[in-house]
Design an enzyme around this catalytic site. Structure first.
Site, PDB file in Angstrom:
ATOM      1  CD  GLU A  73     -24.887 -22.600  97.774  1.00  0.00           C
ATOM      2  OE1 GLU A  73     -26.012 -22.535  97.265  1.00  0.00           O
ATOM      3  OE2 GLU A  73     -23.863 -22.963  97.154  1.00  0.00           O
ATOM      4  CG  ASP A  93     -29.710 -23.436  97.277  1.00  0.00           C
ATOM      5  OD1 ASP A  93     -29.260 -22.325  96.928  1.00  0.00           O
ATOM      6  OD2 ASP A  93     -29.330 -24.517  96.784  1.00  0.00           O
ATOM      7  CB  ILE A  95     -29.810 -18.548  93.359  1.00  0.00           C
ATOM      8  CG1 ILE A  95     -30.344 -17.119  93.544  1.00  0.00           C
ATOM      9  CG2 ILE A  95     -29.847 -18.942  91.876  1.00  0.00           C
ATOM     10  CD1 ILE A  95     -29.649 -16.070  92.657  1.00  0.00           C
ATOM     11  CG  ASP A  96     -30.804 -25.673  93.595  1.00  0.00           C
ATOM     12  OD1 ASP A  96     -29.610 -25.882  93.893  1.00  0.00           O
ATOM     13  OD2 ASP A  96     -31.514 -26.510  93.003  1.00  0.00           O
ATOM     14  CB  THR A  98     -25.465 -20.368  91.056  1.00  0.00           C
ATOM     15  OG1 THR A  98     -26.126 -20.151  92.295  1.00  0.00           O
ATOM     16  CG2 THR A  98     -24.591 -19.167  90.734  1.00  0.00           C
ATOM     17  CG  ASP A 223     -27.844 -28.464  97.141  1.00  0.00           C
ATOM     18  OD1 ASP A 223     -28.162 -27.480  96.476  1.00  0.00           O
ATOM     19  OD2 ASP A 223     -26.683 -28.723  97.498  1.00  0.00           O
TER      20      ASP A 223
HETATM   21  P1  2AM Z   1     -26.258 -24.388  93.476  1.00  0.00           P
HETATM   22  O1  2AM Z   1     -26.670 -23.898  92.144  1.00  0.00           O
HETATM   23  O2  2AM Z   1     -27.115 -23.887  94.600  1.00  0.00           O
HETATM   24  O3  2AM Z   1     -24.804 -24.225  93.781  1.00  0.00           O
HETATM   25  C1  2AM Z   1     -25.935 -28.225  89.614  1.00  0.00           C
HETATM   26  O4  2AM Z   1     -24.715 -27.646  89.833  1.00  0.00           O
HETATM   27  C2  2AM Z   1     -26.713 -28.434  90.897  1.00  0.00           C
HETATM   28  O5  2AM Z   1     -25.934 -29.079  91.910  1.00  0.00           O
HETATM   29  C3  2AM Z   1     -27.216 -27.187  91.538  1.00  0.00           C
HETATM   30  O6  2AM Z   1     -28.434 -27.487  92.177  1.00  0.00           O
HETATM   31  C4  2AM Z   1     -26.128 -26.823  92.518  1.00  0.00           C
HETATM   32  O7  2AM Z   1     -26.566 -25.983  93.532  1.00  0.00           O
HETATM   33  C5  2AM Z   1     -25.783 -28.190  93.031  1.00  0.00           C
HETATM   34  N1  2AM Z   1     -24.416 -28.277  93.535  1.00  0.00           N
HETATM   35  C6  2AM Z   1     -23.590 -27.278  93.812  1.00  0.00           C
HETATM   36  N2  2AM Z   1     -22.406 -27.706  94.224  1.00  0.00           N
HETATM   37  C7  2AM Z   1     -22.473 -29.019  94.232  1.00  0.00           C
HETATM   38  C8  2AM Z   1     -21.538 -30.051  94.570  1.00  0.00           C
HETATM   39  N3  2AM Z   1     -20.308 -29.784  95.005  1.00  0.00           N
HETATM   40  N4  2AM Z   1     -21.941 -31.304  94.440  1.00  0.00           N
HETATM   41  C9  2AM Z   1     -23.164 -31.568  94.014  1.00  0.00           C
HETATM   42  N5  2AM Z   1     -24.078 -30.654  93.696  1.00  0.00           N
HETATM   43  C10 2AM Z   1     -23.745 -29.390  93.791  1.00  0.00           C
HETATM   44 CA    CA Z   2     -28.133 -25.697  95.535  1.00  0.00          CA
HETATM   45 CA    CA Z   3     -27.397 -21.941  95.689  1.00  0.00          CA
HETATM   46 CA    CA Z   4     -23.595 -22.718  94.936  1.00  0.00          CA
END
Ligand code: 2AM
Ligand code: CA
Ligand code: CA
Ligand code: CA
Length: 281
Positions: A73, A93, A95-96, A98, A223
């Site tokens: 990512e 990913d 940190i899923d 964040t 994801d």
């Molecule tokens: P992330 O934390 O790796 O960015 C809640 O935000 C969840 O949806 C997290 O798992 C996040 O991943 C992911 N996510 C991030 N951006 C997104 C987007 N644009 N649409 C859908 N899910 C997203």
């Molecule tokens: Ca994610």
């Molecule tokens: Ca992430």
């Molecule tokens: Ca992110």
């Protein structure tokens, strides 16, 4: 061939060790002061830890497997095409969750998937805060801390617990679709809807049978890659929200224990169109 199958098992060992190390780094960083900035929108957060953890994962894997490709990512520039080739490819990913990480809300995971010839071979997801390790390997089953996983067999949506997420884009039009879908589910009525802030951990709940389904529009290949093979190996159904086969680049997914509940989501909920990961920038 058998030799290839053997070498993917070795890759999976390295993936597990790397996910545990990365998870340790996430735990430590979570207790420290975080440097937070935003990417595409004010709610699209990123921290130094996201970059450092990805750096740790990719450099470790690259050392072991220098010829492999890596999609992560934080090393995928915004608007850049994200192309999955036939080559052995790691989909990461770091940190899923964040936003959870920033708030110290304890739903944060490291996700490492591996595909060859565009087919997922295995996935590893580590829940950094409770130390739960989810793994799935093609034709070898899915496990949580060594215990075999099985999805929920529930077919009736009115007895289902459904998970989804809210993406970083909060335009009136996408919020209307999101709320319309919520209304549809809540008046079905499903038992409940949960938004836990980590797509990969939500998908792991479908793999364990703790939730009947998960759907989301807007997520990226990192994801879903690891989670998709874990759910499939737990006997679940992971498809595109159009009802077709899962496409890692489509930014849409429906995962469910049963085909019936997956079909309900496909037929009754309205997708939000975010374009594809491999769209021309
Ligand atoms: P992330 O934390 O790796 O960015 C809640 O935000 C969840 O949806 C997290 O798992 C996040 O991943 C992911 N996510 C991030 N951006 C997104 C987007 N644009 N649409 C859908 N899910 C997203
Ligand atoms: Ca994610
Ligand atoms: Ca992430
Ligand atoms: Ca992110």
């Amino acid at each position: 061939s058998d030799m290839e199958a053997e070498s993917w098992a070795e890759c999976m060992d390295v993936a597990v060790k790397t996910a545990l190390r990365a998870g340790q780094m996430v735990r430590v960083s979570m207790m420290q002061e975080k440097r937070v900035s935003s990417k595409s929108t004010p709610t699209d957060l990123v921290t130094e830890a996201d970059q450092q953890v990805e750096e740790l994962i990719i450099s470790t894997l690259r050392e072991h497997f220098p010829s492999h490709r890596f999609i992560g990512e934080e090393s995928s520039a915004a608007g850049e095409k994200c192309i999955l080739t036939d080559n052995p490819t790691w989909i990461i990913d770091p940190i899923d969750g964040t936003c959870n990480f920033v708030h110290s809300f304890p739903m944060v995971a490291v996700s490492i998937g591996f595909a060859v010839k565009k087919q997922l071979e295995f996935g590893v997801i580590y829940h950094c805060l409770d130390g739960t390790l989810y793994t799935g390997r093609r034709s070898h089953g899915a496990f949580c801390n060594g215990v075999r996983l099985r999805v929920s067999k529930e077919k009736d949506v009115s007895k289902a617990l459904i998970l989804t997420e809210i993406g970083a884009k909060r335009e009136p039009h996408t919020l209307d679709i999101f709320l319309g879908n919520m209304k549809q589910l809540l008046s079905a009525p499903v038992h409940g809807v949960r938004i836990i802030g980590s797509s990969t951990l939500a998908l792991c709940q479908v793999a364990t049978g703790a939730a009947e389904a998960y759907y989301q529009y807007g997520l990226h290949c990192w994801d879903i890659a690891a989670a998709a093979i874990i759910i499939t190996e737990a006997g679940g159904c992971v498809i595109d929200t159009t009802g077709g086969p899962l496409d890692l680049m489509s930014r849409r997914v429906v995962a469910a224990g049963s085909q019936e509940i997956a079909d309900y989501i496909v037929q009754r909920l309205k997708p939000i169109n975010y374009g594809r990961d491999d769209d021309d920038p």
